[in-house]
Design a protein around this motif. Structure first.
Motif, PDB file in Angstrom:
ATOM      1  N   UNK A  90    -119.303  22.664 -83.615  1.00  0.00           N
ATOM      2  CA  UNK A  90    -119.297  21.433 -84.412  1.00  0.00           C
ATOM      3  C   UNK A  90    -119.676  20.283 -83.474  1.00  0.00           C
ATOM      4  N   UNK A  91    -120.951  20.091 -83.318  1.00  0.00           N
ATOM      5  CA  UNK A  91    -121.457  19.216 -82.261  1.00  0.00           C
ATOM      6  C   UNK A  91    -121.360  17.742 -82.597  1.00  0.00           C
ATOM      7  N   UNK A  92    -121.645  17.372 -83.846  1.00  0.00           N
ATOM      8  CA  UNK A  92    -121.624  15.956 -84.251  1.00  0.00           C
ATOM      9  C   UNK A  92    -120.773  15.820 -85.516  1.00  0.00           C
ATOM     10  N   UNK A  93    -119.463  15.601 -85.377  1.00  0.00           N
ATOM     11  CA  UNK A  93    -118.593  15.558 -86.556  1.00  0.00           C
ATOM     12  C   UNK A  93    -119.021  14.547 -87.608  1.00  0.00           C
ATOM     13  N   UNK A  94    -119.606  13.432 -87.203  1.00  0.00           N
ATOM     14  CA  UNK A  94    -119.958  12.401 -88.172  1.00  0.00           C
ATOM     15  C   UNK A  94    -121.368  12.474 -88.702  1.00  0.00           C
ATOM     16  N   UNK A 128    -115.813  21.847 -72.431  1.00  0.00           N
ATOM     17  CA  UNK A 128    -116.571  21.076 -73.415  1.00  0.00           C
ATOM     18  C   UNK A 128    -117.033  21.953 -74.572  1.00  0.00           C
ATOM     19  N   UNK A 129    -117.578  23.129 -74.257  1.00  0.00           N
ATOM     20  CA  UNK A 129    -118.086  23.987 -75.313  1.00  0.00           C
ATOM     21  C   UNK A 129    -116.949  24.597 -76.138  1.00  0.00           C
ATOM     22  N   UNK A 130    -115.826  24.878 -75.498  1.00  0.00           N
ATOM     23  CA  UNK A 130    -114.680  25.363 -76.248  1.00  0.00           C
ATOM     24  C   UNK A 130    -114.135  24.280 -77.174  1.00  0.00           C
ATOM     25  N   UNK A 131    -114.125  23.033 -76.697  1.00  0.00           N
ATOM     26  CA  UNK A 131    -113.669  21.912 -77.532  1.00  0.00           C
ATOM     27  C   UNK A 131    -114.631  21.660 -78.682  1.00  0.00           C
ATOM     28  N   UNK A 180    -114.082  18.454 -80.866  1.00  0.00           N
ATOM     29  CA  UNK A 180    -113.209  17.607 -80.050  1.00  0.00           C
ATOM     30  C   UNK A 180    -113.777  17.331 -78.671  1.00  0.00           C
ATOM     31  N   UNK A 181    -115.032  17.656 -78.402  1.00  0.00           N
ATOM     32  CA  UNK A 181    -115.587  17.529 -77.056  1.00  0.00           C
ATOM     33  C   UNK A 181    -115.724  16.078 -76.602  1.00  0.00           C
ATOM     34  N   UNK A 219    -113.690  13.796 -77.184  1.00  0.00           N
ATOM     35  CA  UNK A 219    -112.359  13.292 -76.844  1.00  0.00           C
ATOM     36  C   UNK A 219    -111.850  13.850 -75.518  1.00  0.00           C
ATOM     37  N   UNK A 220    -112.668  14.670 -74.868  1.00  0.00           N
ATOM     38  CA  UNK A 220    -112.232  15.275 -73.607  1.00  0.00           C
ATOM     39  C   UNK A 220    -112.238  14.278 -72.449  1.00  0.00           C
ATOM     40  N   UNK A 221    -112.926  13.167 -72.613  1.00  0.00           N
ATOM     41  CA  UNK A 221    -112.994  12.170 -71.550  1.00  0.00           C
ATOM     42  C   UNK A 221    -113.792  12.627 -70.344  1.00  0.00           C
ATOM     43  N   UNK A 222    -114.766  13.500 -70.569  1.00  0.00           N
ATOM     44  CA  UNK A 222    -115.572  14.011 -69.451  1.00  0.00           C
ATOM     45  C   UNK A 222    -116.550  12.931 -68.988  1.00  0.00           C
ATOM     46  N   UNK A 223    -116.507  12.506 -67.709  1.00  0.00           N
ATOM     47  CA  UNK A 223    -117.392  11.431 -67.236  1.00  0.00           C
ATOM     48  C   UNK A 223    -118.853  11.864 -67.132  1.00  0.00           C
ATOM     49  N   UNK A 224    -119.119  13.153 -67.184  1.00  0.00           N
ATOM     50  CA  UNK A 224    -120.497  13.640 -67.073  1.00  0.00           C
ATOM     51  C   UNK A 224    -121.183  13.793 -68.431  1.00  0.00           C
ATOM     52  N   UNK A 225    -120.425  13.626 -69.518  1.00  0.00           N
ATOM     53  CA  UNK A 225    -120.981  13.754 -70.867  1.00  0.00           C
ATOM     54  C   UNK A 225    -121.293  12.378 -71.432  1.00  0.00           C
TER      55      UNK A 225
END
Length: 521
Positions: free
Chosen positions: A404-408, A433-436, A441-442, A444-450
């Motif tokens: 679910x890549x783009x929820x909106x 990221x891929x599991x989220x 929810x990816x 919302x992971x707060x990953x600085x590289x994304x």
């Protein structure tokens, strides 16, 4: 003898609600079991007639009805006639907390008089009324632009028998064929036998014979169909042909997206197929954005799903060898690529949606794109990073059934949803990221590289010789590429538009099967 009233049920009138039809009929298998049946504008209500104080009542929402047919029984001595309504309501899954569409059939015997023809006419009256009432009961959402379309008199269904696990044809005959029969949708089945067969077919086909083109395969076959339509001299009319998707491949991203747009509970595998088949039978059509893709060779392609470079593209192509295991091939490919994580050098630029000029729907002129040999305009954003793990431009909600890549996202939101992951991310962080992404929810992971941006155009210029570029999961030439969104250029069979007009819906066949032809290449 059954009782019938041409007017509304008086008891329902007393309660301030006027019915459409009311009658009393017997069970199709047991004449001793009797029912009172009432049809309103929105529901079919069935009550078992019993001497006991309590009455069993079942109410079927007509938005869940795909069709109804009337017919004589197999016994020529039987003066009665029958009508059967077909519903696909949401019901609780067996041994699960979730719900999914499940088939329910309601059949009644009509024996008002000893005249078989009169009984059949009454059964046909009920079947026609149920079809008409269910045709106008379509799911609708606020903010959706509805459109008038022609009735689905003929549908071409293209099946790739080798897609996914090689079970697309079996899935069609096991799940979809019966639904189309119930909905009285005539169709022609075409089996593709080689790459670009569908592209060649629709490029030359007389599209006046078809009211919709439906794909039973993975996303790659729809990519062929769209580009075949856009290669026609009459592409402006051809691309308006409603397009449908039935999941029969490994990824099934568009099918998962359409199901998501319907605001239905999550579904996978056969449940997803049933959901998409239901929408096909209801005959609802909405707008679909397309994206034009320019390659270094000056080839121009049209995309409905995604443009990918780096990790995502590599996994997609390299996992082809695991196609026989189905959707799990992508997980296997992800784990293999994570074990030897690559960094890809390149330049990325894009036009943010806030900078894009307003453009009318349905125009394929690439007014936002300069030549690939020209610099990007000043109002574009140029990404300073040159080392990437992946770049993904996607225009649907799902990248696969379980991603679910783009929820909106919506099929016609006029946006390219651009994701990129910069170098320096660890393998565990990328896996998280891929599991989220399975639950959307990816972000919302707060990953600085994304990084995630909403854009209307983009340009990617790979510097590294390694890596692959894919469009809708199909590999294209590796090199500079740019893309632009075209809002509402195509039409998509989904849940969020006007239903086919009931007054011009073709009548169902007298027998149990619709007109059917099969073309075997």
């Amino acid at each position: 003898m059954e009782k019938d009233a041409s007017g509304p049920d008086p008891s329902r009138q007393r309660n301030g609600f006027v019915g459409v039809l009311y009658g009393e009929f017997t069970d199709s298998l047991n004449d001793r079991v009797r029912y009172s049946v009432s049809l309103t504008e929105s529901a079919l209500t069935i009550k078992r007639i019993s001497s006991s104080p309590g009455r069993t009542k079942v109410v079927f929402d007509l938005t869940d009805c795909v069709g109804c047919r009337a017919y004589r029984g197999p016994d020529s001595s039987d003066v009665g006639a029958y009508f059967t309504a077909y519903f696909y309501p949401f019901k609780r899954r067996w041994m699960s907390a979730g719900v999914a569409r499940q088939r329910v059939e309601q059949c009644f015997r009509v024996a008002l008089v000893q005249d078989p023809l009169a009984n059949l006419q009454e059964a046909e009256r009920w079947a026609h009324a149920i079809r008409d009432a269910s045709a106008v009961q379509a799911p609708r959402r606020d903010g959706v632009a509805y459109m008038e379309v022609r009735p689905p008199c003929r549908v071409m269904i293209l099946v790739n028998p080798h897609s996914g696990r090689g079970q697309a044809l079996q899935l069609f005959t096991g799940h979809i064929q019966g639904m189309l029969t119930e909905a009285a949708v005539p169709y022609t089945l075409v089996l593709t036998e080689h790459k670009n067969h569908a592209r060649e077919l629709v490029r030359k086909a007389d599209l006046t014979k078809w009211d919709a083109l439906v794909i039973m395969s993975g996303d790659g076959l729809l990519f062929e169909v769209i580009n075949g339509l856009m290669e026609r001299e009459d592409w402006q009319e051809a691309i308006q042909t409603p397009l449908g998707i039935l999941p029969g491949g490994s990824g099934n991203a568009l099918a998962a997206s359409i199901h998501h747009y319907s605001q239905s509970p999550p579904a996978w595998n056969e449940e997803l197929l049933l959901s998409c088949g239901f929408m096909l039978c209801k005959g609802l059509v909405s707008s679909l954005d397309l994206v034009s893709i320019h390659l270094a060779s000056q080839q121009r392609l049209f995309s409905f799903l995604s443009l990918a470079w780096g990790f995502v593209a590599d996994v997609d192509i390299e996992s082809e060898k695991y196609r026989h295991v189905g959707a799990i091939r992508f997980l296997m490919g992800t784990l293999v690529r994570l074990a030897s994580l690559r960094v890809y050098q390149g330049r990325l630029a894009y036009l943010p949606v806030r900078e894009a000029p307003k453009r009318p729907q349905g125009t394929p002129v690439d007014s936002l794109l300069p030549g690939l040999d020209q610099p990007v305009p000043e109002n574009w954003t140029v990404v300073k990073e040159e080392d990437f793990v992946l770049v993904l431009a996607i225009y649907q909600s799902h990248l696969a059934e379980d991603l679910w890549t783009v929820p909106g996202a919506m099929a016609d939101d006029g946006l390219i949803h651009l994701f990129y992951v910069t170098a320096g991310i660890s393998r565990p962080a990328l896996l998280r990221l891929f599991l989220a992404m399975e639950k959307g929810a990816h972000l919302a992971c707060g990953c600085p590289h994304l990084v995630y941006e909403k854009v209307t155009a983009l340009r990617l210029e790979p510097i590294s010789a390694q890596g692959m570029i894919t469009v809708d999961g199909e590999m294209v030439e590796h090199g500079p590429v740019q893309a632009q969104i075209h809002p509402g250029l195509a039409r998509l069979i989904s849940d969020n538009a006007e239903t086919w007009p009931a007054e011009v819906t073709p009548p169902p066949p007298a027998g149990p099967f619709p007109v059917l032809s099969v073309l075997l290449p």
